[in-house]
Design a protein around this motif. Structure first.
Motif, PDB file in Angstrom:
ATOM      1  N   TYR A 147       0.961  -1.279  -0.037  1.00  0.00           N
ATOM      2  CA  TYR A 147       0.115  -0.027  -0.164  1.00  0.00           C
ATOM      3  C   TYR A 147       0.867   1.068  -0.014  1.00  0.00           C
ATOM      4  O   TYR A 147       1.848   1.591   0.694  1.00  0.00           O
ATOM      5  CB  TYR A 147      -1.069  -0.042   1.195  1.00  0.00           C
ATOM      6  CG  TYR A 147      -2.099  -1.028   1.152  1.00  0.00           C
ATOM      7  CD1 TYR A 147      -3.234  -0.804   0.604  1.00  0.00           C
ATOM      8  CD2 TYR A 147      -1.566  -2.204   1.850  1.00  0.00           C
ATOM      9  CE1 TYR A 147      -4.256  -1.798   0.581  1.00  0.00           C
ATOM     10  CE2 TYR A 147      -2.971  -3.280   2.018  1.00  0.00           C
ATOM     11  CZ  TYR A 147      -3.831  -2.983   1.334  1.00  0.00           C
ATOM     12  OH  TYR A 147      -5.094  -3.997   1.214  1.00  0.00           O
ATOM     13  N   PRO A 170      -2.422   0.894   5.709  1.00  0.00           N
ATOM     14  CA  PRO A 170      -3.774   1.149   6.419  1.00  0.00           C
ATOM     15  C   PRO A 170      -3.157   1.196   8.170  1.00  0.00           C
ATOM     16  O   PRO A 170      -1.987   0.693   8.620  1.00  0.00           O
ATOM     17  CB  PRO A 170      -4.294  -0.126   6.555  1.00  0.00           C
ATOM     18  CG  PRO A 170      -3.890  -0.734   4.990  1.00  0.00           C
ATOM     19  CD  PRO A 170      -2.430  -0.098   5.000  1.00  0.00           C
ATOM     20  N   VAL A 219     -15.759  -6.339   2.460  1.00  0.00           N
ATOM     21  CA  VAL A 219     -15.002  -5.358   3.326  1.00  0.00           C
ATOM     22  C   VAL A 219     -14.576  -4.060   2.720  1.00  0.00           C
ATOM     23  O   VAL A 219     -14.685  -3.190   2.991  1.00  0.00           O
ATOM     24  CB  VAL A 219     -13.647  -6.091   3.679  1.00  0.00           C
ATOM     25  CG1 VAL A 219     -12.525  -5.169   4.341  1.00  0.00           C
ATOM     26  CG2 VAL A 219     -13.898  -7.307   4.401  1.00  0.00           C
ATOM     27  N   ARG A 220     -14.354  -4.281   1.010  1.00  0.00           N
ATOM     28  CA  ARG A 220     -14.038  -3.166   0.404  1.00  0.00           C
ATOM     29  C   ARG A 220     -15.150  -2.147   0.428  1.00  0.00           C
ATOM     30  O   ARG A 220     -15.052  -0.909   0.562  1.00  0.00           O
ATOM     31  CB  ARG A 220     -13.582  -3.443  -0.865  1.00  0.00           C
ATOM     32  CG  ARG A 220     -12.847  -2.242  -1.886  1.00  0.00           C
ATOM     33  CD  ARG A 220     -12.927  -2.791  -3.013  1.00  0.00           C
ATOM     34  NE  ARG A 220     -14.108  -2.796  -3.775  1.00  0.00           N
ATOM     35  CZ  ARG A 220     -14.336  -3.145  -5.116  1.00  0.00           C
ATOM     36  NH1 ARG A 220     -13.133  -3.072  -6.074  1.00  0.00           N
ATOM     37  NH2 ARG A 220     -15.699  -3.232  -5.643  1.00  0.00           N
ATOM     38  N   GLY A 279     -15.417  -0.451   3.871  1.00  0.00           N
ATOM     39  CA  GLY A 279     -14.462   0.519   3.720  1.00  0.00           C
ATOM     40  C   GLY A 279     -14.709   1.758   3.143  1.00  0.00           C
ATOM     41  O   GLY A 279     -14.580   2.946   3.552  1.00  0.00           O
ATOM     42  N   SER A 280     -15.283   1.584   1.849  1.00  0.00           N
ATOM     43  CA  SER A 280     -15.715   2.786   0.997  1.00  0.00           C
ATOM     44  C   SER A 280     -16.672   3.498   1.668  1.00  0.00           C
ATOM     45  O   SER A 280     -16.753   4.961   1.464  1.00  0.00           O
ATOM     46  CB  SER A 280     -15.986   2.284  -0.377  1.00  0.00           C
ATOM     47  OG  SER A 280     -14.766   1.465  -1.006  1.00  0.00           O
ATOM     48  N   LEU A 305     -17.261   4.101   4.701  1.00  0.00           N
ATOM     49  CA  LEU A 305     -16.810   4.870   5.874  1.00  0.00           C
ATOM     50  C   LEU A 305     -15.818   5.816   5.422  1.00  0.00           C
ATOM     51  O   LEU A 305     -14.808   6.555   6.152  1.00  0.00           O
ATOM     52  CB  LEU A 305     -16.028   3.505   6.697  1.00  0.00           C
ATOM     53  CG  LEU A 305     -16.890   2.865   7.410  1.00  0.00           C
ATOM     54  CD1 LEU A 305     -16.091   1.701   8.254  1.00  0.00           C
ATOM     55  CD2 LEU A 305     -17.893   3.532   8.353  1.00  0.00           C
ATOM     56  N   LEU A 322     -12.955   5.258   3.526  1.00  0.00           N
ATOM     57  CA  LEU A 322     -11.666   4.722   3.723  1.00  0.00           C
ATOM     58  C   LEU A 322     -10.942   4.325   2.075  1.00  0.00           C
ATOM     59  O   LEU A 322     -10.407   3.169   2.001  1.00  0.00           O
ATOM     60  CB  LEU A 322     -11.484   3.354   4.630  1.00  0.00           C
ATOM     61  CG  LEU A 322     -11.882   4.073   6.010  1.00  0.00           C
ATOM     62  CD1 LEU A 322     -12.197   2.694   6.982  1.00  0.00           C
ATOM     63  CD2 LEU A 322     -11.149   5.083   6.519  1.00  0.00           C
ATOM     64  N   HIS A 323     -11.394   4.968   1.334  1.00  0.00           N
ATOM     65  CA  HIS A 323     -11.156   4.462  -0.158  1.00  0.00           C
ATOM     66  C   HIS A 323      -9.609   4.170  -0.469  1.00  0.00           C
ATOM     67  O   HIS A 323      -9.106   3.451  -1.233  1.00  0.00           O
ATOM     68  CB  HIS A 323     -11.492   5.767  -1.220  1.00  0.00           C
ATOM     69  CG  HIS A 323     -13.018   6.277  -1.039  1.00  0.00           C
ATOM     70  ND1 HIS A 323     -14.219   5.402  -1.584  1.00  0.00           N
ATOM     71  CD2 HIS A 323     -13.613   7.213  -0.232  1.00  0.00           C
ATOM     72  CE1 HIS A 323     -15.172   6.144  -1.088  1.00  0.00           C
ATOM     73  NE2 HIS A 323     -14.819   6.991  -0.424  1.00  0.00           N
ATOM     74  N   TYR A 376      -7.366   3.051   1.352  1.00  0.00           N
ATOM     75  CA  TYR A 376      -6.958   1.803   1.922  1.00  0.00           C
ATOM     76  C   TYR A 376      -7.503   0.501   1.012  1.00  0.00           C
ATOM     77  O   TYR A 376      -6.979  -0.594   1.305  1.00  0.00           O
ATOM     78  CB  TYR A 376      -7.406   1.734   3.368  1.00  0.00           C
ATOM     79  CG  TYR A 376      -6.776   2.683   4.246  1.00  0.00           C
ATOM     80  CD1 TYR A 376      -5.519   3.064   4.242  1.00  0.00           C
ATOM     81  CD2 TYR A 376      -7.698   3.481   4.935  1.00  0.00           C
ATOM     82  CE1 TYR A 376      -5.161   4.160   5.080  1.00  0.00           C
ATOM     83  CE2 TYR A 376      -7.242   4.363   5.865  1.00  0.00           C
ATOM     84  CZ  TYR A 376      -6.236   4.898   5.854  1.00  0.00           C
ATOM     85  OH  TYR A 376      -5.661   5.898   6.655  1.00  0.00           O
ATOM     86  N   PHE A 377      -8.340   1.025   0.093  1.00  0.00           N
ATOM     87  CA  PHE A 377      -8.620   0.000  -0.921  1.00  0.00           C
ATOM     88  C   PHE A 377      -8.220   0.502  -2.264  1.00  0.00           C
ATOM     89  O   PHE A 377      -9.149   0.629  -3.256  1.00  0.00           O
ATOM     90  CB  PHE A 377     -10.062  -0.399  -0.753  1.00  0.00           C
ATOM     91  CG  PHE A 377     -10.191  -0.909   0.419  1.00  0.00           C
ATOM     92  CD1 PHE A 377     -10.335  -2.140   0.985  1.00  0.00           C
ATOM     93  CD2 PHE A 377     -10.739  -0.019   1.539  1.00  0.00           C
ATOM     94  CE1 PHE A 377     -10.560  -2.671   2.169  1.00  0.00           C
ATOM     95  CE2 PHE A 377     -11.060  -0.367   2.822  1.00  0.00           C
ATOM     96  CZ  PHE A 377     -11.026  -1.719   3.325  1.00  0.00           C
TER      97      PHE A 377
END
Length: 437
Positions: free
Chosen positions: A87, A91, A215-216, A219-220, A222, A224-225, A227-228
């Motif tokens: 990454y 994360p 999970v992705r 995350g999106s 939330l 948290l794009h 991190y994916f």
């Protein structure tokens, strides 16, 4: 020698019901064939709550036979691995609060998470996110689990079937089955490193999704794009495989690729292994254990025996089923639709019990099982009964598995926790057999 001199073959014979001559013969047979000897601990490693020392005893015997790092004995697994996704924005890794203080425990066990939820100590646990684990069948003392669930503000279950845990969940995330999804790469560390791929053969049905997408997408939602950063799972997998210059297409075709250049399984003059001890060597006597208040050399502990009219309840796995995950599978259900209760032939005769007769079990605390079919056999001790784990489901939605066979977890109202590493021993329950009316 001082630690074991009182444990003679004659002493062991009284404890095990194995003839002393056979014990001596077995020891000499192993010695004659060293180092081509393996003392295997079995698939299920926690029994009575003193399991670290029992496992150490077997490891010490293996060491005395010179079998570590030798052909025919225990090989040294490869240290090679495949890096995770690289990454650009790593994360965050929040420090996980430690629930328990077991000096040799890697992390909190599920029973300790449950305990913290019930007691609020060392802090209150208000939410559970459960992935692919039917806690009402996998943990002992299921009533404790129910009481803990009732204290939660939120419980999320991600699973493929409507097992008992799903019925208790506030939110259900339906995962697709293993035939409908990619999973992360499986990096095997045997003699050599191997990389395996699980890949879909059909598209997911209904509204189910693979875990990576769940999970992705969460995350999106939330925000948290970053991190994916990968568009799909194939891009993620290829990114990891680039470290070994493997095209994903090639891995798809082979399923598993083994890297023989990573193998170095035996001790040589150039390769002396370092063990995970303070000295880096095999330690028959552990100073570290002594400093933490435990026996530095394993010491035999005599366990409670079944009360009159009772048997020790032991359990295991079926070669056709995966724990309690597949009892509702149509094809496997046709082959093994329910579990059986193994009982020694002599004991069955004394109790007037017949092969394939249905009975129920009542444990030392009054917990009662569903009916279960007897299997009368010579292949079990007289003071034990045995059943395969994973049957006796209570969820009506698992239509094939519902009430078929007995649930061993419901009879495990007692358990013993290993004070060294926190493992949960569940072979401490005793049951009596009641004829089905």
């Amino acid at each position: 020698m001082d630690a074991v001199k009182s444990y003679s073959p004659e002493w062991a014979s009284k404890e095990t019901d194995i003839d002393a001559k056979l014990i001596v013969e077995t020891a000499r047979e192993m010695a004659r064939n060293k180092p081509s000897v393996v003392i295997h601990p079995g698939r299920h490693a926690v029994w009575y709550g003193d399991d670290t020392q029992r496992e150490r005893a077997m490891a010490i015997l293996t060491a005395l036979l010179g079998a570590y790092g030798r052909k025919g004995g225990c090989y040294i697994p490869t240290e090679a691995g495949l890096p995770g996704y690289n990454y650009k924005v790593p994360p965050p890794k929040p420090e996980k609060p430690k629930l328990v203080g077991y000096p040799y425990g890697a992390d909190a066990t599920t029973t300790e998470i449950r305990k913290a939820t019930l007691t609020g100590k060392p802090y209150a646990v208000k939410g559970w996110f459960i992935y692919s684990l039917n806690v009402l069948k996998s943990l002992p003392a299921p009533q404790e689990t129910i009481d803990a669930i009732r204290k939660l503000d939120l419980m999320v279950a991600c699973d493929v079937l409507p097992f008992e845990v799903v019925e208790w969940a506030d939110v259900v995330l339906p995962e697709c089955t293993y035939l409908e999804r990619y999973d992360d790469l499986k990096v095997g560390k045997g003699k050599a490193m191997a990389v395996g791929l699980r890949q879909p053969v059909v598209q997911p049905m209904f509204e189910s999704r693979p875990a990576w997408q769940i999970v992705r997408d969460l995350g999106s939602k939330l925000g948290l794009h970053e991190y994916f950063p990968w568009k799909n799972i194939e891009e993620y997998l290829q990114h990891r495989l680039d470290n070994r210059n493997i095209p994903l297409k090639a891995l798809k075709g082979k399923g598993t690729i083994v890297f023989q250049d990573t193998a170095a399984p035996y001790i040589t003059a150039e390769k002396e292994p370092a063990f995970n001890t303070d000295s880096g060597k095999i330690e028959l006597y552990s100073q570290s254990l002594k400093e933490n208040g435990f026996n530095p050399v394993p010491k035999y502990k005599k366990h409670a025996t079944p009360p009159e009219g009772h048997f020790r309840l032991i359990y295991g796995r079926s070669p056709l089923h995966s724990f309690g995950r597949t009892a509702n599978n149509q094809r496997l259900h046709e082959l093994v639709s329910e579990n059986e209760l193994w009982i020694n032939t002599k004991k069955a005769a004394a109790l007037g019990l017949k092969n394939r007769e249905y009975v129920v079990l009542v444990n030392q605390d009054g917990a009662k099982s569903n009916k279960i079919k007897l299997k009368v056999t010579e292949r079990i001790r007289e003071d034990c009964v045995y059943m395969v784990h994973g049957f006796g489901h209570n969820s009506k939605e698992t239509k094939k598995a519902y009430k078929r066979g007995a649930d061993d977890a419901s009879l495990m109202t007692r358990y013993a926790v290993d004070p060294i590493m926190g493992g949960t021993g569940m072979r401490v329950n005793f049951v009596k057999i009641v004829k089905e009316v």
